[in-house]
Write a protein that holds these residues in place. Sequence first.
Motif, PDB file in Angstrom:
ATOM      1  N   PRO A  30     -11.725  32.255  38.181  1.00 25.29           N
ATOM      2  CA  PRO A  30     -11.206  31.211  37.290  1.00 25.29           C
ATOM      3  C   PRO A  30     -11.468  31.517  35.811  1.00 25.29           C
ATOM      4  O   PRO A  30     -12.431  32.190  35.473  1.00 25.29           O
ATOM      5  CB  PRO A  30     -12.028  29.990  37.709  1.00 25.29           C
ATOM      6  CG  PRO A  30     -13.331  30.567  38.167  1.00 25.29           C
ATOM      7  CD  PRO A  30     -12.996  31.873  38.827  1.00 25.29           C
ATOM      8  N   THR A  31     -10.563  31.018  34.983  1.00 26.57           N
ATOM      9  CA  THR A  31     -10.825  30.965  33.548  1.00 26.57           C
ATOM     10  C   THR A  31     -11.408  29.574  33.341  1.00 26.57           C
ATOM     11  O   THR A  31     -10.720  28.570  33.560  1.00 26.57           O
ATOM     12  CB  THR A  31      -9.514  31.139  32.759  1.00 26.57           C
ATOM     13  OG1 THR A  31      -8.982  32.424  33.096  1.00 26.57           O
ATOM     14  CG2 THR A  31      -9.747  31.076  31.260  1.00 26.57           C
ATOM     15  N   VAL A  32     -12.689  29.522  32.982  1.00 25.52           N
ATOM     16  CA  VAL A  32     -13.392  28.236  33.046  1.00 25.52           C
ATOM     17  C   VAL A  32     -13.203  27.403  31.768  1.00 25.52           C
ATOM     18  O   VAL A  32     -14.114  27.243  30.969  1.00 25.52           O
ATOM     19  CB  VAL A  32     -14.888  28.441  33.394  1.00 25.52           C
ATOM     20  CG1 VAL A  32     -15.040  28.679  34.878  1.00 25.52           C
ATOM     21  CG2 VAL A  32     -15.497  29.610  32.633  1.00 25.52           C
ATOM     22  N   TYR A  33     -11.993  26.862  31.625  1.00 26.19           N
ATOM     23  CA  TYR A  33     -11.702  26.010  30.461  1.00 26.19           C
ATOM     24  C   TYR A  33     -11.316  24.603  30.888  1.00 26.19           C
ATOM     25  O   TYR A  33     -11.100  23.731  30.051  1.00 26.19           O
ATOM     26  CB  TYR A  33     -10.592  26.626  29.598  1.00 26.19           C
ATOM     27  CG  TYR A  33      -9.209  26.547  30.197  1.00 26.19           C
ATOM     28  CD1 TYR A  33      -8.841  27.403  31.230  1.00 26.19           C
ATOM     29  CD2 TYR A  33      -8.286  25.613  29.738  1.00 26.19           C
ATOM     30  CE1 TYR A  33      -7.596  27.328  31.800  1.00 26.19           C
ATOM     31  CE2 TYR A  33      -7.017  25.534  30.299  1.00 26.19           C
ATOM     32  CZ  TYR A  33      -6.684  26.394  31.330  1.00 26.19           C
ATOM     33  OH  TYR A  33      -5.439  26.315  31.899  1.00 26.19           O
ATOM     34  N   ASP A  34     -11.208  24.379  32.226  1.00 22.84           N
ATOM     35  CA  ASP A  34     -10.812  23.072  32.751  1.00 22.84           C
ATOM     36  C   ASP A  34     -11.126  23.087  34.252  1.00 22.84           C
ATOM     37  O   ASP A  34     -11.506  24.122  34.797  1.00 22.84           O
ATOM     38  CB  ASP A  34      -9.297  22.872  32.541  1.00 22.84           C
ATOM     39  CG  ASP A  34      -8.938  21.396  32.434  1.00 22.84           C
ATOM     40  OD1 ASP A  34      -9.747  20.569  32.906  1.00 22.84           O
ATOM     41  OD2 ASP A  34      -7.857  21.081  31.901  1.00 22.84           O
TER      42      ASP A  34
ATOM     43  N   GLU B 115     -17.697  26.040  35.027  1.00 21.83           N
ATOM     44  CA  GLU B 115     -18.104  27.029  36.034  1.00 21.83           C
ATOM     45  C   GLU B 115     -18.831  26.312  37.186  1.00 21.83           C
ATOM     46  O   GLU B 115     -18.546  26.564  38.364  1.00 21.83           O
ATOM     47  CB  GLU B 115     -19.026  28.062  35.376  1.00 21.83           C
ATOM     48  CG  GLU B 115     -19.369  29.213  36.274  1.00 21.83           C
ATOM     49  CD  GLU B 115     -20.407  30.133  35.651  1.00 21.83           C
ATOM     50  OE1 GLU B 115     -20.171  30.640  34.549  1.00 21.83           O
ATOM     51  OE2 GLU B 115     -21.465  30.305  36.284  1.00 21.83           O
ATOM     52  N   ALA B 116     -19.749  25.406  36.842  1.00 21.72           N
ATOM     53  CA  ALA B 116     -20.487  24.663  37.876  1.00 21.72           C
ATOM     54  C   ALA B 116     -19.513  23.828  38.716  1.00 21.72           C
ATOM     55  O   ALA B 116     -19.634  23.767  39.946  1.00 21.72           O
ATOM     56  CB  ALA B 116     -21.543  23.769  37.224  1.00 21.72           C
ATOM     57  N   ALA B 117     -18.546  23.207  38.048  1.00 18.34           N
ATOM     58  CA  ALA B 117     -17.557  22.389  38.772  1.00 18.34           C
ATOM     59  C   ALA B 117     -16.751  23.274  39.719  1.00 18.34           C
ATOM     60  O   ALA B 117     -16.465  22.895  40.859  1.00 18.34           O
ATOM     61  CB  ALA B 117     -16.628  21.701  37.780  1.00 18.34           C
ATOM     62  N   PHE B 118     -16.415  24.479  39.257  1.00 18.56           N
ATOM     63  CA  PHE B 118     -15.638  25.395  40.090  1.00 18.56           C
ATOM     64  C   PHE B 118     -16.392  25.737  41.373  1.00 18.56           C
ATOM     65  O   PHE B 118     -15.844  25.678  42.465  1.00 18.56           O
ATOM     66  CB  PHE B 118     -15.308  26.679  39.309  1.00 18.56           C
ATOM     67  CG  PHE B 118     -14.580  27.678  40.147  1.00 18.56           C
ATOM     68  CD1 PHE B 118     -13.211  27.592  40.308  1.00 18.56           C
ATOM     69  CD2 PHE B 118     -15.259  28.685  40.815  1.00 18.56           C
ATOM     70  CE1 PHE B 118     -12.526  28.493  41.125  1.00 18.56           C
ATOM     71  CE2 PHE B 118     -14.597  29.589  41.631  1.00 18.56           C
ATOM     72  CZ  PHE B 118     -13.214  29.488  41.771  1.00 18.56           C
ATOM     73  N   PHE B 119     -17.674  26.075  41.234  1.00 19.07           N
ATOM     74  CA  PHE B 119     -18.435  26.455  42.431  1.00 19.07           C
ATOM     75  C   PHE B 119     -18.644  25.269  43.369  1.00 19.07           C
ATOM     76  O   PHE B 119     -18.673  25.440  44.593  1.00 19.07           O
ATOM     77  CB  PHE B 119     -19.764  27.115  42.043  1.00 19.07           C
ATOM     78  CG  PHE B 119     -19.563  28.536  41.608  1.00 19.07           C
ATOM     79  CD1 PHE B 119     -19.109  29.486  42.512  1.00 19.07           C
ATOM     80  CD2 PHE B 119     -19.795  28.933  40.302  1.00 19.07           C
ATOM     81  CE1 PHE B 119     -18.893  30.805  42.122  1.00 19.07           C
ATOM     82  CE2 PHE B 119     -19.581  30.243  39.901  1.00 19.07           C
ATOM     83  CZ  PHE B 119     -19.133  31.180  40.812  1.00 19.07           C
ATOM     84  N   ALA B 120     -18.783  24.071  42.793  1.00 19.55           N
ATOM     85  CA  ALA B 120     -18.914  22.873  43.642  1.00 19.55           C
ATOM     86  C   ALA B 120     -17.614  22.669  44.431  1.00 19.55           C
ATOM     87  O   ALA B 120     -17.639  22.389  45.636  1.00 19.55           O
ATOM     88  CB  ALA B 120     -19.223  21.652  42.778  1.00 19.55           C
ATOM     89  N   ASP B 121     -16.473  22.838  43.760  1.00 20.15           N
ATOM     90  CA  ASP B 121     -15.177  22.671  44.438  1.00 20.15           C
ATOM     91  C   ASP B 121     -14.973  23.747  45.513  1.00 20.15           C
ATOM     92  O   ASP B 121     -14.433  23.475  46.584  1.00 20.15           O
ATOM     93  CB  ASP B 121     -14.026  22.769  43.416  1.00 20.15           C
ATOM     94  CG  ASP B 121     -13.966  21.554  42.502  1.00 20.15           C
ATOM     95  OD1 ASP B 121     -14.742  20.606  42.721  1.00 20.15           O
ATOM     96  OD2 ASP B 121     -13.144  21.555  41.563  1.00 20.15           O
ATOM     97  N   LEU B 122     -15.406  24.949  45.200  1.00 11.59           N
ATOM     98  CA  LEU B 122     -15.274  26.068  46.150  1.00 11.59           C
ATOM     99  C   LEU B 122     -16.010  25.720  47.451  1.00 11.59           C
ATOM    100  O   LEU B 122     -15.523  25.970  48.553  1.00 11.59           O
ATOM    101  CB  LEU B 122     -15.880  27.338  45.520  1.00 11.59           C
ATOM    102  CG  LEU B 122     -15.518  28.688  46.112  1.00 11.59           C
ATOM    103  CD1 LEU B 122     -14.048  29.017  45.884  1.00 11.59           C
ATOM    104  CD2 LEU B 122     -16.371  29.808  45.500  1.00 11.59           C
TER     105      LEU B 122
END
Length: 467
Positions: free
Chosen positions: A33-37, A96-103
Motif C-alpha cells: 500500500p501507499t499509506v496515505y489513506d 500503515e497500522a490501519a492497513f495491517f489491522a485490515d489485513l
Amino acid sequence: MALKLFNTLTRSLQEFAPSAADANKIGMYCCGPTVYDYAHIGNWRTFVFADLVRRTLEFFGHEVRHVMNITDVEDKIIKRVQEQKVSLREFTGRFEAAFFADLKTLNCLPPHLTPRATEHIPEIIALIEKLIARGVAYRAGDSSVYFSIAKYRGCGCTYGQLQKLNFDELRVGERVAADEYDKEAVADFALWKARVPADGAVFWPSPWGEGRPGWHIECSAMSMKALGESFDLHLGGEDLKFPHHEDEIAQSEGATGKPFVKHWLHAAHLLVEGKKMSKSLGNYFTLRDLLANGFTGREVRFLLLTAHYRETFNFTIEGLHGAKTALARIDECVGKLRELAGGTAAVPNRELVEQFKAALEDDLNISAAWASVFEWVRKVNRALAENSMTHAEAASHLAAWEKVDSVLGVSAAAETEASAELKALLMERQSARQSKDFKRSDAIRDELKAKGWIIEDSPKGQRLKKI
Ligand SMILES: [Zn+2]
C-alpha cells in the motif's frame, strides 16, 4: 497436472516452475500500500488475491518468502503531510497500522517481510548510481535523476515487456516527474526527485543533492534486496502494469543485466455496483465502511474470492448478503462434522481435496474450487441427515475441509479448532494411556496445556478444548 498460472510477461498460461537454483523456495513480491489513506475495496481485491496465491503455493508444497513493501514516501503522501502539518512518520504510521489491522480482519497471512521505502534510501541511491554508471540514467538540470528509455533500448533491452507501447510518439529525452502517469506517456521517468519547497521536511541527502526517491525505484531496490536480482513471482493490480511494473523491470534489468522476474501475475479491476468506484458516486468503500455497515471481514474475503482474478469483478452489497448465507451453510455443515468427529484425528477425505486442487491448478479457477466445496457440503449434509456417517468419516471430511480452508481462509472456527499437530499429540496420549505409560501421558497433557488446550471427555471419546 501441475499448477498453471497466466504470466503477463509471456501473455500465456504457463506451468509454474520455480527457478532451479531455489528448488522449492519461491520469492514472491507484491506491491504494497501507499499509506496515505485507508485502503479501499479495490485495493483489497489485490491483497486478498496475493494471499490466495501465497496460500495456494503453500498448499502445493512450496516454501514461499512473501515480501510486500510499504510505500511511505510518494507525491500524494507529501501533499497530505504538508496539508496536515504533521511529520512524515506520524502521518504514514497511522495508515500503515490501519492497513495491517485490515489485513488481519481479512484473514490474509502476514507477509514475511514488509520493508518501508524510507528505510531503504541507501539501497535506492546505490541502485540509481549503478544505473548512471551503466549509462541508462542521467542527472537533469534541476538535479533530479531520470531513467533514459532511449539509452536502455539502445543497449538492446526491451521497454514494453508487460504491455505493448507506441514508440512513434516518443521524443528522446521527454520526461515525466510524477509518480503516476498515463499509459501513453512513454517518457523518461524520475528515479530521484530533487528537493522542491513543496516537499517541506521530506528529503534526504544524495550524491545529486537533497531530494527523495521516485515511487518505481523503491520497489526495484526493496524487492531485489529481499529476494535477489532474479526471483520467481511478482504480483499486483493490473493498474500497476504500466508504468510502475514496466519501470521496475527497466530499472532492475538495466542495473543487473539479468532477467528480473519469471512470472508476473495481475489482478483485474473491481467495480462496485456495476460502476467504477468513486467518492462522488457514493460507491467508494473502505473495509471499515463495510464493517460499520454490519458485514464481517470473512464475508468481504469470501466475496472477493468468488471471482477469477483475471476477470473484472462487480462487488455489490447484495453479493455480501449472499456471502453471509453461503458461509452460514458451510459453518452449519462443518459444525455438525466437528460434533460427530469429536476431536478424532483422520486422513483428509480425498475427493474434496483432489477436486479443489484440480481447480486451483487451472490458473486458480476459484469458481470451480467453490463448486467443489458446495457440492461437498450438499453430499455431507445428505449423509448426516441419513445418519449414515461414522465418526471416522466425519473426522476425515473435517480434515479435508481444513486442508481446503488453508487456502480459502474463511472458516469461522479456525481459532477454536485444534491443529492436526495437536490432534496427533492427543492420539499419542491415548495410546500412551492404553500401554499404561502414564509418565508420557502426563507429559503430553502438560504440553497441550502449555499450548492452551485441555483434554475433555465427551460421549464420543476425548477431545481438545481451547482454554
Ligand atoms: Zn511496486
